[in-house]
Design a protein around this motif. Structure first.
Motif, PDB file in Angstrom:
ATOM      1  N   ILE A  79     -15.784  -0.108  -0.301  1.00  0.00           N
ATOM      2  CA  ILE A  79     -14.812   0.981  -0.455  1.00  0.00           C
ATOM      3  C   ILE A  79     -14.464   1.381   0.971  1.00  0.00           C
ATOM      4  O   ILE A  79     -15.244   2.073   1.635  1.00  0.00           O
ATOM      5  N   GLY A  80     -13.326   0.881   1.455  1.00  0.00           N
ATOM      6  CA  GLY A  80     -12.997   1.101   2.861  1.00  0.00           C
ATOM      7  C   GLY A  80     -14.124   0.568   3.727  1.00  0.00           C
ATOM      8  O   GLY A  80     -14.574  -0.569   3.548  1.00  0.00           O
ATOM      9  N   PRO A  81     -14.647   1.398   4.646  1.00  0.00           N
ATOM     10  CA  PRO A  81     -15.722   0.927   5.528  1.00  0.00           C
ATOM     11  C   PRO A  81     -17.116   0.972   4.898  1.00  0.00           C
ATOM     12  O   PRO A  81     -18.093   0.571   5.528  1.00  0.00           O
ATOM     13  N   PHE A  82     -17.218   1.450   3.666  1.00  0.00           N
ATOM     14  CA  PHE A  82     -18.519   1.648   3.036  1.00  0.00           C
ATOM     15  C   PHE A  82     -18.932   0.428   2.209  1.00  0.00           C
ATOM     16  O   PHE A  82     -18.229   0.050   1.268  1.00  0.00           O
ATOM     17  N   PRO A  83     -20.088  -0.160   2.505  1.00  0.00           N
ATOM     18  CA  PRO A  83     -20.590  -1.235   1.656  1.00  0.00           C
ATOM     19  C   PRO A  83     -21.173  -0.647   0.368  1.00  0.00           C
ATOM     20  O   PRO A  83     -21.934   0.320   0.401  1.00  0.00           O
ATOM     21  N   PRO A  88     -10.132   1.075  -8.467  1.00  0.00           N
ATOM     22  CA  PRO A  88     -10.097  -0.366  -8.217  1.00  0.00           C
ATOM     23  C   PRO A  88      -8.826  -0.705  -7.454  1.00  0.00           C
ATOM     24  O   PRO A  88      -7.803  -0.022  -7.598  1.00  0.00           O
ATOM     25  N   ASP A  89      -8.884  -1.746  -6.641  1.00  0.00           N
ATOM     26  CA  ASP A  89      -7.678  -2.097  -5.881  1.00  0.00           C
ATOM     27  C   ASP A  89      -6.628  -2.807  -6.738  1.00  0.00           C
ATOM     28  O   ASP A  89      -5.529  -3.066  -6.270  1.00  0.00           O
ATOM     29  N   ASP A  90      -6.946  -3.080  -7.988  1.00  0.00           N
ATOM     30  CA  ASP A  90      -5.956  -3.566  -8.949  1.00  0.00           C
ATOM     31  C   ASP A  90      -5.732  -2.445  -9.961  1.00  0.00           C
ATOM     32  O   ASP A  90      -6.614  -2.152 -10.776  1.00  0.00           O
ATOM     33  N   PRO A  91      -4.569  -1.782  -9.925  1.00  0.00           N
ATOM     34  CA  PRO A  91      -4.324  -0.630 -10.807  1.00  0.00           C
ATOM     35  C   PRO A  91      -4.484  -0.930 -12.295  1.00  0.00           C
ATOM     36  O   PRO A  91      -4.803  -0.028 -13.074  1.00  0.00           O
ATOM     37  N   ASP A 101     -10.241   2.842  -2.349  1.00  0.00           N
ATOM     38  CA  ASP A 101     -10.073   1.630  -3.146  1.00  0.00           C
ATOM     39  C   ASP A 101     -11.338   0.783  -3.122  1.00  0.00           C
ATOM     40  O   ASP A 101     -11.883   0.484  -2.056  1.00  0.00           O
ATOM     41  N   PHE A 102     -11.776   0.402  -4.308  1.00  0.00           N
ATOM     42  CA  PHE A 102     -12.945  -0.460  -4.491  1.00  0.00           C
ATOM     43  C   PHE A 102     -12.475  -1.899  -4.400  1.00  0.00           C
ATOM     44  O   PHE A 102     -11.572  -2.312  -5.117  1.00  0.00           O
TER      45      PHE A 102
END
Length: 176
Positions: free
Chosen positions: A76-80, A142-145, A166-167
């Motif tokens: 999620i962005g910079p977060f693992p 999710p990065d797919d809406p 975004d995941f």
């Protein structure tokens, strides 16, 4: 029942679990060579950088692998964070607690490794019993809406509220 890490040599048994769990009457016959997408997904995940061997678990019953789950690296962005799936239980063993046992073991292992969050696409009736909530509730999408309606997350002990956005699954999920 024994829950353990996947071992070298378990791949064929894991394939059999997912073949049974995800086969449908609409699927081509085994003679056609077509297999459920989850089998290929597990193979692609194993071959990729998102694979975490310690988080691929099987359930054994009478010395036979009857269920499998894996958690892989997501972000999620910079977060693992982690993605759960696939999870499958051989049809002969569904409804006997194998899936629930695997879920508890996988989430417990992820928590013990100080992972902050697990995301998945799945049934809104099944996964809330394990603490999953709609991703939108925590600001994780999710990065797919098209996946939003069934996308859920489970915050773990190391979760912090700034983990939002975004995941992104491992690339293998987008090749399905």
């Amino acid at each position: 029942m024994l829950i353990r890490r996947e071992r070298t040599g378990d791949a064929a048994a894991i394939d059999s679990v997912h073949r049974s769990a995800f086969a449908s009457t609409d699927s081509p016959t085994p003679e056609s060579g077509a297999q459920p997408a989850e089998i290929g997904l597990v193979h692609q995940l194993r071959d990729g950088s998102a694979w975490i061997p310690t988080l691929s678990l099987v359930a054994e019953f009478r010395d036979r692998v009857v269920a499998h789950v894996c958690l892989t690296r997501a972000g999620i962005g910079p977060f693992p964070v982690l993605a759960l799936g696939p999870i499958g239980v051989h049809t002969d063993h569904q409804g006997h607690g194998f899936g629930s046992a695997l879920m508890h073991a996988a989430l417990g292992a992820a928590d013990a490794l100080d992972e902050p969050l697990v995301g998945l696409l799945g049934s809104l009736d099944y996964y809330p019993r394990f603490g999953f909530v709609p991703g939108t509730r925590l600001g994780v999408l999710p990065d797919d809406p098209e996946w939003t309606s069934h996308f859920q997350v489970r915050p773990l002990t190391a979760y912090e509220t700034e983990i939002k956005g975004d995941f992104r699954y491992a690339d293998a999920f987008y090749a399905l």
